[in-house]
Design a protein around this motif. Structure first.
Motif, PDB file in Angstrom:
ATOM      1  N   GLN A 132     -99.428  51.650  -7.644  1.00  0.00           N
ATOM      2  CA  GLN A 132     -98.423  52.691  -7.913  1.00  0.00           C
ATOM      3  C   GLN A 132     -97.035  52.053  -7.841  1.00  0.00           C
ATOM      4  OE1 GLN A 132     -98.756  55.982  -8.881  1.00  0.00           O
ATOM      5  NE2 GLN A 132     -96.539  55.908  -9.147  1.00  0.00           N
ATOM      6  N   ARG A 225     -95.537  64.361  -2.117  1.00  0.00           N
ATOM      7  CA  ARG A 225     -96.362  65.493  -1.680  1.00  0.00           C
ATOM      8  C   ARG A 225     -96.689  65.323  -0.187  1.00  0.00           C
ATOM      9  NH1 ARG A 225    -102.191  65.648  -1.356  1.00  0.00           N
ATOM     10  NH2 ARG A 225    -102.256  63.424  -1.790  1.00  0.00           N
ATOM     11  N   PRO A 265     -99.991  63.536  -7.669  1.00  0.00           N
ATOM     12  CA  PRO A 265     -99.829  64.922  -8.099  1.00  0.00           C
ATOM     13  C   PRO A 265     -98.706  65.659  -7.366  1.00  0.00           C
ATOM     14  CG  PRO A 265    -101.680  64.748  -6.576  1.00  0.00           C
ATOM     15  CD  PRO A 265    -101.207  63.354  -6.839  1.00  0.00           C
TER      16      PRO A 265
END
Ligand code: NCD
Length: 306
Positions: A132, A225, A265
């Motif tokens: 990532q 998140r 997400p």
């Protein structure tokens, strides 16, 4: 043979080379379309994933290779009690490279120690997520024109957010980075990262619970998140989950050229009303992730594309 378990295993030169390869892939995709012909990627996902797994798989297909694997532990022999070490030895007989995501910190390292093919850490618990970071670095490079001399704010779950841990480590390699840590008290960045990365490299950083106070100072805002699956108790999650919600109103004091990032997400952290704001870069990160994973697969498989 090399694996990638921690982003710091790559030197600055290697990070820059991976970015250069990804940028060349973007310009000349046809040049790479058969680069991994006959090679197989095993994607071993013991935890949920949409982007990481599918981008690894798309990356291998776009390099002309093939993919095998599983997307949940329940459908593998792990459900029968097999160890990560034995799974890695087994998969080494079938594939050329492994991408592994696992809920236990260190599991991909154990796999790498036991496999005869390269292992890529595709996220291990609340620890690290180096690929990532590769996606994030390419995004920052493309948005800001370089990887030095900016102020980046990390907002949300800095305790369990593995993407934050790996990106902070990678940025410690570049000059003139300032870090602003924005989180509730309970979700602060682990002290080992402050000590081993920020303090050790003399990176100036501040900590706050208040996003509004600092948003105007930021060149990049990296939202995250709250990592529900790492909490011991649901009540704590419910209390903390909506600590920060980025709305158009909150952006009123932000710089006109702010880069808004999120590994996704997203749950509630960024209002969909921001998606069409030119500063929103989170879906660009998704696409950049595929190109950087292509570049990484080529590197670890030692494929030279002329
Ligand atoms: C992240 C992860 O898995 O750590 N997702 C991703 O790979 N893009 C972030 C998250 O799950 O919150």
């Amino acid at each position: 043979m090399r694996s990638l378990i921690d982003i710091l295993e790559l030197s600055t030169t290697e990070l820059d080379e991976l970015i250069a390869t990804a940028e060349d892939i973007i310009k000349n995709p046809a040049k790479y379309s058969e680069a991994c012909k006959g090679k197989k990627l095993a994607s071993l996902f013991f935890e949920p994933s949409t982007r990481t797994r599918l981008s690894f798989e798309a990356a291998m297909y776009e390099l002309g290779g093939n993919v095998l694997g599983f997307s949940e532990a329940a459908s593998s022999s792990t459900a029968k009690g097999e160890s990560v070490a034995d799974t890695a030895k087994t998969v080494s007989c079938y594939a050329d490279i492994i991408a592994m995501r696992h809920p236990k910190e260190g599991a991909p390292l154990v796999a790498a120690m036991n496999s005869s093919i390269p292992v890529i850490n595709a996220g291990d618990g609340g620890h690290n997520h180096p690929t990532q970071t590769l996606a994030d670095l390419l995004t920052i490079k493309r948005e800001k024109g370089g990887l030095s001399g900016f102020t980046i704010g990390f907002c949300g779950d800095l305790k369990f957010g593995r993407t934050v841990h790996s990106l902070i480590a990678a940025l410690s390699r570049y000059a003139g980075i300032k870090v602003v840590l924005i989180s509730p008290e309970e979700l602060k960045l682990p002290s080992y990262i402050k000590k081993d990365i920020l303090k050790k490299n003399n990176i100036p950083y501040t900590q706050t619970e208040n996003l509004d106070e600092v948003i105007g100072d930021l060149d990049i805002l990296y939202m995250t998140r709250v990592q529900r699956e790492r909490f011991f108790n649901e009540a704590d999650y419910v209390r903390l989950k909506d600590s920060y919600i980025l709305t158009p109103k909150k952006l009123e004091n932000a710089k006109a050229d702010l880069t808004i990032m999120h590994p996704l997400p997203r749950v509630n952290e960024i209002s969909v009303a921001i998606d069409n704001d030119p500063r929103a870069c989170y879906f660009k990160q998704v696409l950049n992730g595929k190109y950087m994973r292509m570049a990484l697969i080529l590197k670890l498989l030692e494929v030279d594309v002329k």
